[in-house]
Design a protein around this motif. Structure first.
Motif, short mmCIF file in Angstrom:
data_model
loop_
_atom_site.label_atom_id
_atom_site.label_comp_id
_atom_site.label_asym_id
_atom_site.label_seq_id
_atom_site.Cartn_x
_atom_site.Cartn_y
_atom_site.Cartn_z
N GLU A 135 -1.10 -5.14 73.23
CA GLU A 135 -0.08 -5.01 72.18
C GLU A 135 -0.33 -6.03 71.08
O GLU A 135 -0.21 -5.72 69.89
N THR A 188 -0.78 -5.35 67.13
CA THR A 188 0.19 -5.94 66.21
C THR A 188 -0.48 -6.86 65.21
O THR A 188 -0.04 -6.96 64.06
N LEU A 241 0.22 4.44 60.45
CA LEU A 241 1.57 5.00 60.37
C LEU A 241 1.64 6.20 59.43
O LEU A 241 2.47 7.10 59.61
N GLU A 250 8.70 9.07 64.04
CA GLU A 250 7.92 8.19 64.91
C GLU A 250 7.67 6.85 64.23
O GLU A 250 7.66 5.80 64.88
N ARG A 298 10.67 4.62 64.59
CA ARG A 298 10.87 4.09 65.95
C ARG A 298 10.05 2.82 66.20
O ARG A 298 10.38 2.05 67.08
N THR A 299 8.99 2.61 65.46
CA THR A 299 8.18 1.40 65.66
C THR A 299 8.93 0.14 65.26
O THR A 299 8.52 -0.96 65.63
N LEU A 337 9.83 -2.51 67.98
CA LEU A 337 8.80 -3.18 68.77
C LEU A 337 8.81 -4.68 68.59
O LEU A 337 8.64 -5.43 69.53
N TRP A 366 6.72 -5.55 63.30
CA TRP A 366 6.69 -4.09 63.18
C TRP A 366 7.82 -3.60 62.29
O TRP A 366 7.66 -2.62 61.56
N TRP A 371 7.13 -1.25 59.02
CA TRP A 371 7.60 0.12 58.83
C TRP A 371 8.44 0.26 57.57
O TRP A 371 8.39 1.29 56.89
#
Length: 462
Positions: free
Chosen positions: A17, A21, A32, A39, A42-43, A46, A50, A54
């Motif tokens: 991860e 990241t 993305l 979707e 939804r990140t 995290l 993140w 986004w």
């Protein structure tokens, strides 16, 4: 032992991860941009990074995942789905930070509130949007807002709004290079004269299923325009209104596609840079006098294309051309034409022969046969034979020939015989058979037994 393994797996997943990241922001934005916007949102849960990623993603793609022309749902269902969609767009645009938006796409199957669509467009413009695409189905015609039509940041713009789109009298796009307009209602001559004059760097223009009402002249004079596509035929061959209009083109075109009815008049510069032309006309008019006018107009159009390298022309365009008086002397010599694609019809051989005789350096030709029943004027015996054709060799430099949807009709065989007889430099000839009960083996045996001028010619049957 199991606890140690679990700890090890958690440690490995955390490292994996962390590696993702810690990737550069630009790379994460690109990843993305390939995902559905839901979707992407939804990140945000995290991590803090993140969340920052986004809300600054430069590509926002809002779209329905269903058929763009679905079966008509209940009014209640479509309204409910549209409200959920509009709320989602509002929420994401509200959360998005004030950095730039490179691309905004909206595609939705049911009517949306026009005021909210205007607000989304304004939000994108404030963020210096570079690419904007709207594909919407509304209850009524949609008027493009002034803020959109004076956007200084746009490089690419695509507007396809059902049932029709109305544009303002003036547009200014100083950076726009790619423009696609569908279902536009051109109804004002003032619009016509000024519409594209303030697009100084426009390179690609597509006009699809548009209508021209009460316009006597439609002029495109754009010094940077390279690619022009006009798609004005529907699936049934109907057309949309340039027939009563003079169509002028003054631009350094490299590629021209014109699918529509024959304009009242073609007026255009001599395209010295033009490499590719694709021309297809709708159903021919039954009035003989108009046919003659259309034929003369089309021959004038072709004279402006004398430097073209590749031509794709439909059977109906050839039929229109056949009505030209003294056609052979009204066609230019296409010295640069090396590739010709044409739809075969049993009744237009004279015009097609004249076109072939005007292309002395042709290297590649492709014929597509009409499906059974499509040629309204064809007969089993079209009345021409090889002995009626000019003795001048049509295919001095021809290297490849291709027949698509070859069914073995007598008119198709006559063209094959003509090419094999005259093309001494022919290297390959290819036949693609239709998906039907055609006896392919019998056809192949008959074709390969034909005499040929080129001993090295190879027959291909993919």
């Amino acid at each position: 032992m199991e606890l140690k393994q679990l700890k090890g797996q958690n440690s490995m997943s955390e490292q994996a991860e962390d590696r993702i990241t810690n990737l550069p922001e630009s790379l994460l934005h690109y990843v993305l941009s390939l995902l559905d916007i839901k979707e992407v949102a939804r990140t945000s849960v995290l991590s803090k990074r993140w969340y920052c990623i986004w809300i600054s993603v430069p590509t926002l793609d809002f779209r329905s995942l269903s058929d763009p022309f679905p079966s008509t749902p209940s009014r209640e269902l479509s309204d409910r789905e549209s409200i959920k969609f509009m709320d989602m767009v509002d929420r994401i645009l509200h959360l998005h930070d004030m950095s730039s938006i490179q691309k905004l796409s909206l595609r939705w199957n049911y009517p949306l509130n026009e005021s909210r669509v205007y607000l989304w467009i304004s939000a994108a413009i404030r963020r210096n949007v570079e690419k904007l695409s709207l594909t919407l189905i509304q209850n009524a015609s949609f008027s493009a807002p002034l803020s959109l039509c004076n956007c200084e940041s746009l490089v690419t713009l695509k507007l396809d709004i059902y049932p029709f789109l109305y544009l303002p009298k003036y547009m200014s796009f100083p950076k726009l290079k790619h423009l696609k307009l569908s279902r536009v209602m051109f109804s004002d001559e003032y619009i016509n004269g000024k519409l594209f004059s303030s697009c100084p760097v426009l390179e690609n223009l597509t006009l699809e299923t548009c209508e021209w009402l009460y316009i006597k002249k439609f002029c495109l004079s754009t010094p940077s325009l390279k690619v022009l596509e006009i798609w004005n035929l529907d699936y049934f061959g109907r057309n949309y209104g340039l027939g009563n209009c003079s169509f002028e083109i003054h631009a350094p075109l490299v590629s021209l596609t014109y699918w529509g009815d024959v304009p009242k008049e073609f007026v255009m510069s001599n395209f010295l840079t033009l490499a590719e032309v694709d021309v297809r006309f709708g159903f021919e008019d039954k009035w003989t006098g108009k046919k003659i006018d259309q034929g003369a107009n089309l021959s004038k159009f072709l004279r402006a294309l004398s430097h073209v390298k590749c031509v794709t022309i439909s059977d109906r365009a050839i039929q229109v051309l056949s009505f030209t008086h003294d056609l052979k002397n009204n066609l230019p010599t296409f010295h640069n034409l090396t590739k010709l694609n044409v739809t075969l019809s049993a009744t237009d051989y004279k015009a097609l022969i004249a076109l072939l005789e005007s292309a002395p350096n042709l290297e590649s030709v492709a014929f597509t046969a009409l499906a059974p029943g499509e040629d309204h004027n064809a007969s089993d015996d079209d009345g021409w034979g090889l002995h009626l054709i000019s003795t001048r060799c049509l295919f001095l430099h021809l290297k490849s020939a291709r027949f698509e949807e070859f069914s073995g009709h007598p008119s198709e065989f006559r063209w094959v015989e003509l090419i094999l007889k005259q093309a001494a430099a022919l290297e390959t000839i290819t036949f693609l058979f239709p998906d039907s009960e055609t006896d392919e083996k019998e056809l192949m045996e008959k074709l390969t037994s034909l005499p040929r001028a080129s001993a090295s010619c190879v027959f291909n049957f993919p």
